[in-house]
Design an enzyme around this catalytic site. Structure first.
Site: not given
Ligand code: PDD
Length: 279
Positions: A31, A146, A202
């Site tokens: 996702y 992800k 991530l």
């Molecule tokens: N989450 N680490 C994890 C485990 C995450 O799930 C996310 C993002 C991030 C930050 O990544 P980014 O800057 O690309 O959003 C780091 C999303 C927003 C979610 O699960 O809702």
């Protein structure tokens, strides 16, 4: 609410997902969450590049991702989200097949689902800062993918909520890796330190943006682990993410970071980020 499901736009109530969907049975899918500011999708290309990588790593034959940007714009339009704050969710699973651990027939089409919904910005938290709580990182060793299978993140996030914290931040082998849905950075003597990009975190899009902003603002950066034992020496802490943006951390479990107020590096990054999204 109009959503996108397997090549069609339709009311959310009309979506029919098979109980044999590998996403439902195994969490076998990927996702992305993308922010839209006044109808502009922020760093969409980076999100799609990461999604393509997640699909590749899991050997899921996804759809042509080039179409997703048009789908996203259309979702914003059809849901009247071209103004204000919105977020896009896109999920792709390995499709529908009888339950079996090995992959289904390669011809099995993936299930593609996307939504756009209003987003409530965290103005107060961005202003005042938040509390985080530390937890052992019990996740697998492919946190760079992800994947929709997020059980350890959900358990951690729930525990954080019960402890009155905004985010659960994971500790692996004595070092801070990242949050349940954010990346983590610390500032020591003006230098921003964050866990290196590898299979234990991530590669956050906001993390990348923060590193770019640091380069522009002349803030030195070191991509290396911050040990739990070093945390109290940090001048500033923050968590970053698509929805969290640059979130100041002013409390860690029972103790306060610095004077309990967001620090100057955090503020600079927040201001620079605001300019980017308003540009
Ligand atoms: N989450 N680490 C994890 C485990 C995450 O799930 C996310 C993002 C991030 C930050 O990544 P980014 O800057 O690309 O959003 C780091 C999303 C927003 C979610 O699960 O809702």
């Amino acid at each position: 609410m109009i959503v996108y499901f397997n090549d069609r736009f339709m009311p959310k109530e009309d979506v029919r997902i098979s109980p044999d969907d590998r996403g439902f049975v195994f969490g076998d899918g990927v996702y992305e969450v993308v922010r839209a500011y006044e109808g502009r999708l922020f760093r969409m290309e980076s999100h799609l590049r990461r999604m393509a990588r997640s699909l590749r790593e899991l050997r899921i034959r996804g759809p042509d991702l080039d179409q997703i940007e048009d789908v996203a714009q259309e979702l914003l339009r059809r849901n009247e989200l071209e103004h204000g704050d919105a977020k896009l969710y896109v999920q792709i699973t390995r499709g529908v097949a009888p339950r079996r651990h090995t992959f289904p027939d390669p011809a099995t089409p993936p299930t593609v689902y996307a939504t756009a919904s209003p987003f409530q910005p965290y103005h107060e938290q961005w202003e005042r800062g938040v509390k985080i709580t530390l937890m052992p990182d019990i996740r697998w060793a492919r946190c760079d993918i992800k994947a929709v299978a997020l059980l350890p993140n959900l358990l951690a996030s729930q525990q954080a909520k019960e402890r009155g914290a905004y985010e659960a931040v994971f500790v692996r082998d004595g070092a801070i890796t990242e949050g349940s849905h954010t990346n983590f950075c610390a500032v020591f003597g003006g230098e921003l330190v964050t866990y290196p990009k590898c299979h234990y975190i991530l590669a956050g899009i906001m993390r990348e943006v923060v590193l770019e902003l640091c380069a522009e603002l002349g803030i030195p950066v070191r991509e290396s682990p911050v040990l739990e034992g070093e945390l109290r020496d940090a001048d500033e802490l923050m968590v970053t993410g698509t929805t969290s943006e640059v979130m100041p951390v002013v409390q860690v479990d029972g103790w306060t970071v610095g004077d309990g107020k967001p620090g100057p590096v955090t503020r600079k990054l927040q201001r620079a980020f605001r300019e980017l999204t308003q540009g």
